[in-house]
Design a protein around this motif. Structure first.
Motif, PDB file in Angstrom:
ATOM      1  N   THR A  67      41.806  49.574  32.057  1.00 55.39           N
ATOM      2  CA  THR A  67      43.292  48.374  32.584  1.00 55.39           C
ATOM      3  C   THR A  67      44.706  47.962  31.141  1.00 55.39           C
ATOM      4  O   THR A  67      43.411  48.541  29.861  1.00 55.39           O
ATOM      5  N   ILE A 123      45.919  47.890  27.634  1.00 57.07           N
ATOM      6  CA  ILE A 123      46.811  48.438  26.877  1.00 57.07           C
ATOM      7  C   ILE A 123      45.764  49.868  27.087  1.00 57.07           C
ATOM      8  O   ILE A 123      45.631  51.177  25.870  1.00 57.07           O
ATOM      9  N   ARG A 139      33.584  48.964  31.982  1.00 56.41           N
ATOM     10  CA  ARG A 139      32.751  48.175  33.507  1.00 56.41           C
ATOM     11  C   ARG A 139      32.677  48.550  34.213  1.00 56.41           C
ATOM     12  O   ARG A 139      31.223  47.873  35.298  1.00 56.41           O
ATOM     13  N   ASP A 146      29.140  48.736  28.142  1.00 54.43           N
ATOM     14  CA  ASP A 146      29.340  47.154  27.987  1.00 54.43           C
ATOM     15  C   ASP A 146      29.547  47.043  26.237  1.00 54.43           C
ATOM     16  O   ASP A 146      28.312  47.388  26.404  1.00 54.43           O
ATOM     17  N   VAL A 147      30.575  46.979  25.811  1.00 54.40           N
ATOM     18  CA  VAL A 147      30.238  46.914  24.277  1.00 54.40           C
ATOM     19  C   VAL A 147      29.632  45.620  23.716  1.00 54.40           C
ATOM     20  O   VAL A 147      28.774  46.181  22.194  1.00 54.40           O
ATOM     21  N   ASN A 161      39.092  49.155  21.596  1.00 57.93           N
ATOM     22  CA  ASN A 161      39.804  48.177  22.508  1.00 57.93           C
ATOM     23  C   ASN A 161      39.004  47.062  22.718  1.00 57.93           C
ATOM     24  O   ASN A 161      40.243  46.219  23.269  1.00 57.93           O
ATOM     25  N   TYR A 218      38.993  33.165  19.906  1.00 55.38           N
ATOM     26  CA  TYR A 218      39.624  33.855  20.023  1.00 55.38           C
ATOM     27  C   TYR A 218      39.955  34.435  18.191  1.00 55.38           C
ATOM     28  O   TYR A 218      40.261  35.074  17.990  1.00 55.38           O
ATOM     29  N   LYS A 235      39.547  37.820  15.826  1.00 54.66           N
ATOM     30  CA  LYS A 235      40.478  38.330  15.721  1.00 54.66           C
ATOM     31  C   LYS A 235      40.483  38.714  13.998  1.00 54.66           C
ATOM     32  O   LYS A 235      40.895  39.727  13.166  1.00 54.66           O
ATOM     33  N   VAL A 295      51.422  41.057  24.790  1.00 56.07           N
ATOM     34  CA  VAL A 295      52.287  42.223  25.961  1.00 56.07           C
ATOM     35  C   VAL A 295      51.535  41.812  27.479  1.00 56.07           C
ATOM     36  O   VAL A 295      50.498  41.201  27.543  1.00 56.07           O
ATOM     37  N   THR A 301      49.794  42.314  30.099  1.00 57.77           N
ATOM     38  CA  THR A 301      48.799  42.735  30.891  1.00 57.77           C
ATOM     39  C   THR A 301      48.405  41.926  31.442  1.00 57.77           C
ATOM     40  O   THR A 301      48.833  40.930  31.274  1.00 57.77           O
ATOM     41  N   ARG A 345      45.900  36.514  32.168  1.00 54.51           N
ATOM     42  CA  ARG A 345      45.048  34.546  32.394  1.00 54.51           C
ATOM     43  C   ARG A 345      45.435  34.106  31.228  1.00 54.51           C
ATOM     44  O   ARG A 345      45.086  32.440  32.315  1.00 54.51           O
TER      45      ARG A 345
HETATM   46  N1  LIG Z   1      47.909  41.623  25.998  1.00 57.77           N
HETATM   47  C1  LIG Z   1      47.586  40.736  24.445  1.00 57.77           C
HETATM   48  O1  LIG Z   1      48.910  40.145  24.467  1.00 57.77           O
HETATM   49  C2  LIG Z   1      47.164  41.052  23.501  1.00 57.77           C
HETATM   50  C3  LIG Z   1      47.841  40.615  22.387  1.00 57.77           C
HETATM   51  C4  LIG Z   1      47.340  40.980  21.183  1.00 57.77           C
HETATM   52  C5  LIG Z   1      45.814  41.821  21.228  1.00 57.77           C
HETATM   53  N2  LIG Z   1      45.339  42.194  22.313  1.00 57.77           N
HETATM   54  C6  LIG Z   1      43.902  43.227  22.493  1.00 57.77           C
HETATM   55  O2  LIG Z   1      44.181  44.120  23.197  1.00 57.77           O
HETATM   56  C7  LIG Z   1      42.785  44.735  23.707  1.00 57.77           C
HETATM   57  C8  LIG Z   1      42.549  44.822  25.134  1.00 57.77           C
HETATM   58  O3  LIG Z   1      43.516  43.850  25.886  1.00 57.77           O
HETATM   59  P1  LIG Z   1      44.583  43.946  27.389  1.00 57.77           P
HETATM   60  O4  LIG Z   1      45.966  43.178  26.190  1.00 57.77           O
HETATM   61  O5  LIG Z   1      44.362  45.198  28.137  1.00 57.77           O
HETATM   62  O6  LIG Z   1      43.796  43.062  28.282  1.00 57.77           O
HETATM   63  P2  LIG Z   1      43.069  43.263  29.424  1.00 57.77           P
HETATM   64  O7  LIG Z   1      44.147  44.298  30.463  1.00 57.77           O
HETATM   65  O8  LIG Z   1      42.014  42.153  30.328  1.00 57.77           O
HETATM   66  O9  LIG Z   1      42.082  44.554  28.751  1.00 57.77           O
HETATM   67  C9  LIG Z   1      40.755  44.562  28.529  1.00 57.77           C
HETATM   68  C10 LIG Z   1      39.533  45.112  29.123  1.00 57.77           C
HETATM   69  O10 LIG Z   1      38.460  45.041  27.802  1.00 57.77           O
HETATM   70  C11 LIG Z   1      37.328  45.062  29.187  1.00 57.77           C
HETATM   71  N3  LIG Z   1      35.922  44.689  28.636  1.00 57.77           N
HETATM   72  C12 LIG Z   1      36.313  43.036  28.043  1.00 57.77           C
HETATM   73  N4  LIG Z   1      35.085  42.448  27.935  1.00 57.77           N
HETATM   74  C13 LIG Z   1      34.073  44.194  28.196  1.00 57.77           C
HETATM   75  C14 LIG Z   1      32.732  44.494  27.481  1.00 57.77           C
HETATM   76  N5  LIG Z   1      31.913  43.730  26.749  1.00 57.77           N
HETATM   77  N6  LIG Z   1      32.221  46.216  27.332  1.00 57.77           N
HETATM   78  C15 LIG Z   1      34.017  46.991  27.864  1.00 57.77           C
HETATM   79  N7  LIG Z   1      34.626  46.624  27.573  1.00 57.77           N
HETATM   80  C16 LIG Z   1      34.930  45.423  28.348  1.00 57.77           C
HETATM   81  C17 LIG Z   1      38.041  44.429  30.062  1.00 57.77           C
HETATM   82  O11 LIG Z   1      37.176  45.100  31.738  1.00 57.77           O
HETATM   83  P3  LIG Z   1      36.995  44.247  32.648  1.00 57.77           P
HETATM   84  O12 LIG Z   1      38.079  44.658  33.596  1.00 57.77           O
HETATM   85  O13 LIG Z   1      35.408  44.907  32.429  1.00 57.77           O
HETATM   86  O14 LIG Z   1      37.017  42.677  31.878  1.00 57.77           O
HETATM   87  C18 LIG Z   1      39.912  45.753  30.255  1.00 57.77           C
HETATM   88  O15 LIG Z   1      39.752  46.393  30.636  1.00 57.77           O
HETATM   89  C19 LIG Z   1      42.086  43.036  23.853  1.00 57.77           C
HETATM   90  O16 LIG Z   1      40.968  43.660  22.412  1.00 57.77           O
HETATM   91  C20 LIG Z   1      42.939  42.211  23.242  1.00 57.77           C
HETATM   92  O17 LIG Z   1      42.263  41.306  23.000  1.00 57.77           O
HETATM   93  C21 LIG Z   1      46.178  41.774  23.238  1.00 57.77           C
END
Ligand SMILES: NC(=O)c1ccc[n+]([C@@H]2O[C@H](COP(=O)([O-])OP(=O)(O)OC[C@H]3O[C@@H](n4cnc5c(N)ncnc54)[C@H](OP(=O)(O)O)[C@@H]3O)[C@@H](O)[C@H]2O)c1
Length: 248
Positions: free
Chosen positions: A13, A15, A35, A60-61, A87, A153, A157, A186, A188, A193
């Motif tokens: 999903t 990023i 997962r 699952d990391v 990621n 969180y 980070k 971003v 997403t 959520r």
């Molecule tokens: N969106 C933002 O504004 C933002 C800003 C700064 C940093 N980030 C960082 O960017 C990264 C990607 O997030 P995103 O925004 O793209 O959100 P996202 O769509 O929720 O993506 C997170 C992904 O990580 C997976 N995940 C969660 N726990 C896991 C685990 N234990 N093992 C394997 N996979 C796991 C989720 O899979 P499931 O579907 O299985 O849960 C999901 O596919 C994250 O590290 C987040 O902290 C996001």
């Protein structure tokens, strides 16, 4: 070198998915992980339609066996590991620090911190023995700033940024680069959520100097650059991708 071999965690999903597609368009060979088998199979199909060689490994990391299998599978299939994007991440459970618990700590840190440690451990073992490799970890604007109500969180980070710098120093002389990208807000699933409503999302966008949210593709483009030879002298760095938010 032939097409780079790229591994991405949490790739199904947001990023991670945009990053997989960006590497796919560059002709990389890609192992995506996550997962959910159905989403993994469907992403692999999309990547193959772009002409990329691709495979999915369920991982699952939080679990070392999964991470080890993911890295081993990648090397067995493609012969090496050139790029790893760590990621996978969770927003955890928000709330004041006075309400945190060992469980809420683990719910955030097991994925964001332990997951990054386990990924770095197994990726770097391969890359150090190869004598090359590029790793990009996912931090956040909150990797260097505070946010009330998001202590787990924020702390996780900050830890990702520390791990990035320490691992970079361990890899530098051996040709292994380790950097992090630190996105601002971003668009997403995670942002939706956390924000919990269209008006809150609009307020987040208005607070960005560029007056918009980042897209997953904005972040993916930076990751592809950092993992490329064009960034060969960049290591141990945290690259903000945030429309000017940290310039305020
Ligand atoms: N969106 C933002 O504004 C933002 C800003 C700064 C940093 N980030 C960082 O960017 C990264 C990607 O997030 P995103 O925004 O793209 O959100 P996202 O769509 O929720 O993506 C997170 C992904 O990580 C997976 N995940 C969660 N726990 C896991 C685990 N234990 N093992 C394997 N996979 C796991 C989720 O899979 P499931 O579907 O299985 O849960 C999901 O596919 C994250 O590290 C987040 O902290 C996001």
């Amino acid at each position: 070198m032939s097409a780079p071999v790229v591994l991405i965690t949490g790739a199904l999903t947001g990023i991670g998915r945009a990053t997989a597609l960006a590497f796919g368009r560059e002709g990389a060979r890609i192992v995506v992980s996550g997962r959910r088998d159905d989403a993994g199979v469907s992403l692999v199909k999309e990547l193959r339609e772009l002409g990329a060689e691709a495979g999915f490994v369920r991982a699952d990391v939080r679990h070392e066996d999964d991470v080890q299998t993911l890295v081993r599978h990648t090397v067995e299939r493609f012969g090496r590991l050139d790029v790893a994007v760590n990621n996978a991440g969770t927003e955890g459970k928000s709330g004041p620090i006075t309400e945190q618990s060992p469980e809420s700590y683990a719910a955030t840190f097991d994925t964001n911190v332990l997951g990054t440690i386990l990924s770095l451990k197994h990726e770097m073992r391969v890359m150090l023995s190869q004598g090359h490799g590029h790793i990009v970890n996912l931090s956040s604007t909150f990797g260097s700033r505070g946010a009330a109500g998001a202590s787990m969180y924020v702390a996780s980070k900050h830890a990702v940024e520390g791990l990035t710098k320490a691992a970079a120093l361990e890899g530098a002389a051996a040709g292994v680069r380790v950097n992090a990208v630190a996105p601002g807000p971003v668009e997403t699933g995670m942002l939706k959520r956390v924000a919990g409503g269209a008006d809150k999302i609009a307020a987040m966008a208005a607070a960005v100097p560029a007056r918009r949210l980042g897209t997953p593709e904005d972040i993916a483009a930076t990751i592809v650059f950092l993992a490329s030879d064009k960034a060969n002298f960049i290591t141990g760095q945290i690259i903000g991708v945030n429309g000017g938010k940290t310039a305020l």
